[in-house]
Design a protein around this motif. Structure first.
Motif, PDB file in Angstrom:
ATOM      1  N   LYS B   8      -3.967  15.194  -5.165  1.00  0.00           N
ATOM      2  CA  LYS B   8      -4.894  16.211  -4.914  1.00  0.00           C
ATOM      3  C   LYS B   8      -4.294  17.221  -4.435  1.00  0.00           C
ATOM      4  O   LYS B   8      -3.497  17.422  -3.381  1.00  0.00           O
ATOM      5  N   THR B  10      -5.220  20.933  -2.752  1.00  0.00           N
ATOM      6  CA  THR B  10      -6.442  21.941  -2.486  1.00  0.00           C
ATOM      7  C   THR B  10      -5.797  23.044  -1.390  1.00  0.00           C
ATOM      8  O   THR B  10      -4.762  22.853  -1.000  1.00  0.00           O
ATOM      9  N   GLN B  40     -12.478  24.766  -4.797  1.00  0.00           N
ATOM     10  CA  GLN B  40     -12.085  23.921  -5.957  1.00  0.00           C
ATOM     11  C   GLN B  40     -10.634  23.687  -6.084  1.00  0.00           C
ATOM     12  O   GLN B  40      -9.943  24.378  -5.682  1.00  0.00           O
ATOM     13  N   GLY B  41     -10.195  22.539  -6.163  1.00  0.00           N
ATOM     14  CA  GLY B  41      -8.720  22.107  -6.227  1.00  0.00           C
ATOM     15  C   GLY B  41      -8.283  21.590  -7.355  1.00  0.00           C
ATOM     16  O   GLY B  41      -8.964  21.513  -8.356  1.00  0.00           O
ATOM     17  N   LYS B  42      -7.136  21.225  -7.434  1.00  0.00           N
ATOM     18  CA  LYS B  42      -6.557  20.510  -8.520  1.00  0.00           C
ATOM     19  C   LYS B  42      -6.133  19.156  -8.585  1.00  0.00           C
ATOM     20  O   LYS B  42      -6.222  18.669  -7.413  1.00  0.00           O
ATOM     21  N   LEU B  43      -6.570  18.339  -9.497  1.00  0.00           N
ATOM     22  CA  LEU B  43      -6.229  16.978  -9.365  1.00  0.00           C
ATOM     23  C   LEU B  43      -5.220  16.387 -10.675  1.00  0.00           C
ATOM     24  O   LEU B  43      -5.393  16.507 -11.699  1.00  0.00           O
ATOM     25  N   ILE B  44      -3.919  16.001 -10.152  1.00  0.00           N
ATOM     26  CA  ILE B  44      -2.912  15.926 -11.299  1.00  0.00           C
ATOM     27  C   ILE B  44      -2.853  14.364 -11.389  1.00  0.00           C
ATOM     28  O   ILE B  44      -2.638  13.785 -10.208  1.00  0.00           O
ATOM     29  N   GLU B  45      -2.881  13.555 -12.477  1.00  0.00           N
ATOM     30  CA  GLU B  45      -2.589  12.379 -12.611  1.00  0.00           C
ATOM     31  C   GLU B  45      -1.600  11.919 -13.406  1.00  0.00           C
ATOM     32  O   GLU B  45      -1.434  12.914 -14.439  1.00  0.00           O
ATOM     33  N   MET B  46      -0.709  10.963 -13.034  1.00  0.00           N
ATOM     34  CA  MET B  46       0.269  10.876 -13.977  1.00  0.00           C
ATOM     35  C   MET B  46       0.925   9.420 -13.863  1.00  0.00           C
ATOM     36  O   MET B  46       0.503   8.658 -12.711  1.00  0.00           O
ATOM     37  N   LEU B  65       4.195  20.784  -8.366  1.00  0.00           N
ATOM     38  CA  LEU B  65       2.769  20.619  -8.165  1.00  0.00           C
ATOM     39  C   LEU B  65       1.891  21.540  -7.453  1.00  0.00           C
ATOM     40  O   LEU B  65       0.782  21.876  -7.627  1.00  0.00           O
TER      41      LEU B  65
END
Lengths: 78, 78
Positions: B8, B10, B40-46, B65
């Motif tokens: 996550k 932010t 608003q943030g980013k959510l990176i899944e991997m 990231l």
């Protein structure tokens, strides 16, 4: 009073995710091996009035926060 | 085998968040009252290889990231 809500917005399965692909590729270039299935979504956090109903929050997602044609969303009270 | 990781990202406190402000304003325009402090943030899944260390994942965040100058990140095993 207000309560904290977080909304996770992700692309639906099958929708092309160029951002995720770009991250995956860049990580490989940087020497990080074995990273797969990278996806990038949005995380929106906000304070809403205490009497805001779940239906209203869902409506915010449908109308503005997510594009329901290509995106899924998940609402959490944080 | 691989394990699922989510990151996550932010903006740090005090960094201007125009996206958040835009969402807040738009929700008001749409008639949703009492919404505040939208970010608003980013959510990176991997998926990463099972033997990937926490230090390596931290390094991915620092190098690619997140922008550690203006962003915080939080790593979770999902």
């Amino acid at each position: 009073m207000s309560k904290k809500i977080s909304v996770k917005v992700t692309l639906k399965k099958g929708v092309l995710d160029p951002q995720g692909k770009a991250i995956e590729h860049a990580l490989g270039t940087l020497g990080f091996q074995g990273v797969e299935n990278v996806t990038q979504g949005k995380l929106i956090e906000m304070d809403v009035a205490d009497d805001t109903t779940d239906a209203q929050i869902k409506e915010m997602c449908e109308q503005l926060l997510a594009n329901p044609v290509i995106e899924d969303y998940e609402i959490k009270s944080a």
